[in-house]
Design a protein around this motif. Structure first.
Motif, PDB file in Angstrom:
ATOM      1  N   THR A 122       0.919  -1.129   0.211  1.00 35.23           N
ATOM      2  CA  THR A 122       0.042  -0.006   0.035  1.00 35.23           C
ATOM      3  C   THR A 122       0.942   1.189   0.083  1.00 35.23           C
ATOM      4  O   THR A 122       2.151   1.095   0.273  1.00 35.23           O
ATOM      5  CB  THR A 122      -0.940   0.028   1.344  1.00 35.23           C
ATOM      6  OG1 THR A 122      -0.095   0.111   2.489  1.00 35.23           O
ATOM      7  CG2 THR A 122      -1.908  -1.304   1.284  1.00 35.23           C
ATOM      8  N   GLY A 123       0.124   2.426  -0.374  1.00 36.02           N
ATOM      9  CA  GLY A 123       0.923   3.488  -0.286  1.00 36.02           C
ATOM     10  C   GLY A 123       1.919   3.884  -1.365  1.00 36.02           C
ATOM     11  O   GLY A 123       2.578   4.944  -1.246  1.00 36.02           O
ATOM     12  N   LEU A 124       1.886   3.162  -2.434  1.00 29.03           N
ATOM     13  CA  LEU A 124       2.787   3.569  -3.596  1.00 29.03           C
ATOM     14  C   LEU A 124       2.479   4.984  -4.022  1.00 29.03           C
ATOM     15  O   LEU A 124       1.089   5.406  -4.128  1.00 29.03           O
ATOM     16  CB  LEU A 124       3.046   2.490  -4.514  1.00 29.03           C
ATOM     17  CG  LEU A 124       3.457   1.343  -3.844  1.00 29.03           C
ATOM     18  CD1 LEU A 124       3.352   0.050  -5.051  1.00 29.03           C
ATOM     19  CD2 LEU A 124       4.912   1.555  -3.676  1.00 29.03           C
ATOM     20  N   THR A 125       3.457   5.730  -4.617  1.00 28.64           N
ATOM     21  CA  THR A 125       2.997   7.099  -5.178  1.00 28.64           C
ATOM     22  C   THR A 125       3.227   6.983  -6.472  1.00 28.64           C
ATOM     23  O   THR A 125       4.128   5.978  -7.306  1.00 28.64           O
ATOM     24  CB  THR A 125       3.817   8.263  -4.506  1.00 28.64           C
ATOM     25  OG1 THR A 125       5.102   8.029  -4.792  1.00 28.64           O
ATOM     26  CG2 THR A 125       3.705   8.347  -2.940  1.00 28.64           C
ATOM     27  N   ALA A 126       2.742   7.925  -7.432  1.00 29.74           N
ATOM     28  CA  ALA A 126       2.928   7.925  -8.909  1.00 29.74           C
ATOM     29  C   ALA A 126       4.562   7.898  -9.266  1.00 29.74           C
ATOM     30  O   ALA A 126       5.072   7.571 -10.124  1.00 29.74           O
ATOM     31  CB  ALA A 126       2.404   9.073  -9.450  1.00 29.74           C
ATOM     32  N   SER A 127       5.236   8.770  -8.482  1.00 28.19           N
ATOM     33  CA  SER A 127       6.710   8.963  -8.682  1.00 28.19           C
ATOM     34  C   SER A 127       7.517   7.911  -8.137  1.00 28.19           C
ATOM     35  O   SER A 127       8.811   7.845  -8.963  1.00 28.19           O
ATOM     36  CB  SER A 127       7.274  10.225  -7.450  1.00 28.19           C
ATOM     37  OG  SER A 127       7.075   9.889  -6.302  1.00 28.19           O
ATOM     38  N   LEU A 159      11.697  -0.017  -3.148  1.00 26.94           N
ATOM     39  CA  LEU A 159      12.310   0.634  -1.955  1.00 26.94           C
ATOM     40  C   LEU A 159      11.339   0.952  -0.887  1.00 26.94           C
ATOM     41  O   LEU A 159      11.743   1.087   0.098  1.00 26.94           O
ATOM     42  CB  LEU A 159      13.195   1.853  -2.506  1.00 26.94           C
ATOM     43  CG  LEU A 159      14.395   1.844  -3.417  1.00 26.94           C
ATOM     44  CD1 LEU A 159      14.759   2.943  -4.019  1.00 26.94           C
ATOM     45  CD2 LEU A 159      15.509   0.920  -2.897  1.00 26.94           C
ATOM     46  N   ARG A 160      10.355   1.459  -1.398  1.00 24.71           N
ATOM     47  CA  ARG A 160       9.275   1.988  -0.481  1.00 24.71           C
ATOM     48  C   ARG A 160       8.560   0.935   0.499  1.00 24.71           C
ATOM     49  O   ARG A 160       8.515   1.180   1.496  1.00 24.71           O
ATOM     50  CB  ARG A 160       8.083   3.035  -1.000  1.00 24.71           C
ATOM     51  CG  ARG A 160       7.131   3.500  -0.354  1.00 24.71           C
ATOM     52  CD  ARG A 160       6.311   4.073  -1.060  1.00 24.71           C
ATOM     53  NE  ARG A 160       6.616   5.445  -1.757  1.00 24.71           N
ATOM     54  CZ  ARG A 160       6.691   6.538  -1.068  1.00 24.71           C
ATOM     55  NH1 ARG A 160       6.371   6.720   0.046  1.00 24.71           N
ATOM     56  NH2 ARG A 160       7.277   7.701  -1.871  1.00 24.71           N
ATOM     57  N   VAL A 161       8.157  -0.046  -0.194  1.00 23.48           N
ATOM     58  CA  VAL A 161       7.569  -1.074   0.399  1.00 23.48           C
ATOM     59  C   VAL A 161       8.227  -2.100   1.078  1.00 23.48           C
ATOM     60  O   VAL A 161       8.428  -2.341   2.213  1.00 23.48           O
ATOM     61  CB  VAL A 161       6.884  -2.190  -0.676  1.00 23.48           C
ATOM     62  CG1 VAL A 161       6.358  -3.469   0.046  1.00 23.48           C
ATOM     63  CG2 VAL A 161       5.668  -1.481  -1.523  1.00 23.48           C
ATOM     64  N   GLY A 162       9.613  -1.995   0.651  1.00 22.06           N
ATOM     65  CA  GLY A 162      10.929  -2.669   1.435  1.00 22.06           C
ATOM     66  C   GLY A 162      11.047  -1.890   2.824  1.00 22.06           C
ATOM     67  O   GLY A 162      11.103  -2.536   3.741  1.00 22.06           O
TER      68      GLY A 162
END
Length: 320
Positions: free
Chosen positions: A48-53, A226-229
């Motif tokens: 969850t929480g992924l952004t377009a960038s 990177l974000r999810v990890g």
């Protein structure tokens, strides 16, 4: 070990997860199947929480450093060891043999055969028992769950594959990561159940870690990974709860298989290895019910099963 054949020579790459081959023979669509041929958590960490960038921009260096910091804290990495993230542990396995002159590598079998294939591809010669210039141990071992000790890792280059060790962190050999010539591998596809995200880590000798980073080049790990990890590694409560759930699932699977006269050989809380009368026949019977299992080219009696999803237990029991 009953049913084990000589596997001292490198085998053809052989993996679970080859569901397309199962569908070719037994029909069905991917959504019709329960794939138990891999040791992947059937209840994965929520993405969850992924952004377009995350998808459109080149991976950010600060995001990479945040991931490394989260990994250092989660695995309690010694201060003298460095960390490099990669697009999956398999990418690191393929690159590690290039870090030293090709000589002899000791790989005790049976085990995950990608290590031998990678070393042979770089000109190394594999041996089942040392002495050798490199040593590979899979800890816990795949497929039998064998645990190793510090005394088992004496060689100039040591690779400790802890892809399945997050279910038993108390057994980790991470304290050896400061040892010169040592590399410890971690996978995000098993315990977190995010194999398709392609994220893995090498932890160890700073010189070797730098070489692995140089071999990868920039932006090796995607922005979403990177974000999810980072979020997952900081979510200690999820890890604690998940370990308890996986342990219960492993006990339930053992009870179900024991009732069908299968003998537990070993495994982890993510996969179990059983001895049966005819592994190929068991795989065929399960496949007719669109449940895919794992058998091995070096054994006629070994059957490996991952844990089914919550809605798959009744189907598995009926198929057995």
């Amino acid at each position: 070990m009953t049913g084990i054949l000589d596997n001292s020579a490198p085998q053809k790459r052989d993996h679970g997860g080859n569901l397309s081959a199962a569908m070719t023979e037994f029909g069905g669509r991917p959504e019709d199947w329960i794939d138990l041929s891999t040791g992947i958590n059937p209840d994965p960490y929520p993405v969850t929480g992924l952004t377009a960038s995350d998808w459109t921009a080149l991976p950010d260096e600060q995001a990479r450093l945040d991931l490394i910091q989260a990994a250092r804290a989660f695995w309690d990495v010694p201060a003298g060891a460095d960390i490099v993230p990669a697009p999956g542990a398999s990418a690191l396995i393929a690159a590690i043999p290039a870090l030293a002159e090709a000589r002899w590598v000791e790989i005790t079998t049976p085990t995950y055969n990608e290590h031998a294939a990678a070393f042979v591809n770089h000109g190394w010669t594999t041996v089942a028992h040392g002495p050798a210039e490199a040593r590979v141990i899979v800890h816990p071992n795949n497929p039998d769950g064998r645990l190793w000790s510090a005394e088992d890792v004496q060689a100039p280059l040591v690779v400790i594959d802890e892809s399945f060790c997050d279910v038993c962190p108390q057994n980790s050999l991470i304290h050896l990561a400061e040892r010169p010539g040592t590399l410890i591998l971690k996978s995000f596809g098993k315990f977190w159940g995010l194999a398709g995200m392609r994220l893995g880590f090498a932890i160890g000798d700073p010189e070797l870690i730098q070489q692995l980073g140089n071999l990868q080049g920039p932006w090796a790990v995607s922005g979403p990974a990177l974000r999810v990890g980072t979020r997952a590694l900081r979510d200690v409560d999820w890890a604690i709860t998940t370990r308890a759930q996986l342990a219960k699932g492993a006990e339930r699977l053992d009870a179900l298989m024991h009732a069908k006269d299968a003998t537990l050989v070993g495994g982890t809380d993510l996969f179990r290895l059983y001895e049966v009368d005819d592994a190929a026949a068991w795989q065929q019977r399960l496949a007719k019910a669109h449940i895919w299992s794992r058998i091995f080219p070096y054994s006629s009696t070994y059957l490996r099963l991952g844990l089914p999803p919550a809605d798959g237990w009744e189907r598995l029991e009926a198929a057995l």
